[in-house]
Design a protein around this motif. Structure first.
Motif, short mmCIF file in Angstrom:
data_model
loop_
_atom_site.label_atom_id
_atom_site.label_comp_id
_atom_site.label_asym_id
_atom_site.label_seq_id
_atom_site.Cartn_x
_atom_site.Cartn_y
_atom_site.Cartn_z
N PHE A 1 0.84 -1.19 0.00
CA PHE A 1 0.00 0.00 0.00
C PHE A 1 0.88 1.24 0.00
O PHE A 1 2.09 1.16 0.19
N SER A 2 0.26 2.37 -0.24
CA SER A 2 0.99 3.64 -0.22
C SER A 2 0.43 4.51 0.89
O SER A 2 -0.73 4.38 1.27
N ILE A 3 1.31 5.37 1.41
CA ILE A 3 0.92 6.32 2.45
C ILE A 3 1.31 7.71 1.96
O ILE A 3 2.42 7.93 1.50
N ALA A 4 0.39 8.65 2.11
CA ALA A 4 0.66 10.05 1.77
C ALA A 4 1.02 10.82 3.03
O ALA A 4 0.32 10.73 4.04
N THR A 5 2.14 11.54 2.97
CA THR A 5 2.48 12.49 4.02
C THR A 5 2.56 13.86 3.36
O THR A 5 2.93 13.97 2.20
N SER A 6 2.16 14.88 4.09
CA SER A 6 2.11 16.22 3.51
C SER A 6 2.78 17.23 4.42
O SER A 6 2.84 17.06 5.64
N LYS A 7 3.28 18.28 3.80
CA LYS A 7 3.83 19.41 4.54
C LYS A 7 3.52 20.67 3.75
O LYS A 7 3.28 20.63 2.54
N LYS A 8 3.53 21.77 4.46
CA LYS A 8 3.25 23.06 3.82
C LYS A 8 4.56 23.82 3.69
O LYS A 8 5.29 23.99 4.66
N VAL A 9 4.85 24.26 2.46
CA VAL A 9 6.05 25.03 2.19
C VAL A 9 5.63 26.28 1.42
O VAL A 9 5.10 26.18 0.31
N LYS A 10 5.86 27.42 2.04
CA LYS A 10 5.53 28.71 1.39
C LYS A 10 4.11 28.70 0.82
O LYS A 10 3.90 28.90 -0.36
N ASP A 11 3.13 28.44 1.66
CA ASP A 11 1.72 28.44 1.28
C ASP A 11 1.37 27.40 0.21
O ASP A 11 0.35 27.53 -0.47
#
Length: 122
Positions: A36-46
């Motif tokens: 399976f795949s996992i999504a991780t997210s972060k915010k960079v400069k809006d």
């Protein structure tokens, strides 16, 4: 480097995020394998940046989690990073990385999916 010339070797990955695709199949011996795949997210400069991580689990880890992992649920995974190498149809060598899971914890289940209850014995 230590006094005796040995280097520290550590291969451990920890990711937590929302499950994307899920593929469950069985080995020739009938043991479950989960990819399976996992999504991780972060915010960079809006801007929201999403990174996808490929996970594989086998044996007891796959057995314990095969009915829990579903698209949309949030999971916590610990494992080690592995590199796969193969040749495509054109004969080019392809490399990709995945996390071989030692531990999977389902933090949430997919919305609308009822919690599984253990049967009580008298």
């Amino acid at each position: 480097m230590s006094k005796d010339g040995a280097y520290l070797n550590l291969n451990k990955a920890i990711v937590a995020g929302r499950v994307g695709n899920v593929k469950i199949f069985f080995s020739k011996d009938g043991n479950p394998i989960i990819k399976f795949s996992i999504a991780t997210s972060k915010k960079v400069k809006d801007q929201q940046i999403t990174e996808w991580h490929n996970i594989i689990a086998m044996g007891k880890v796959a057995e314990w989690n095969q009915e829990k992992i579903d698209v949309g649920c949030i999971v916590y995974v610990e494992g080690e990073i592995q590199t796969n190498v193969w040749k495509n149809k054109e004969g080019q060598e392809i490399k990709d990385k995945q996390i071989f899971a030692f531990q999977i914890t389902c933090v949430t289940q997919k919305e609308g999916k009822p919690e599984k209850k253990k049967e009580e014995t008298e």
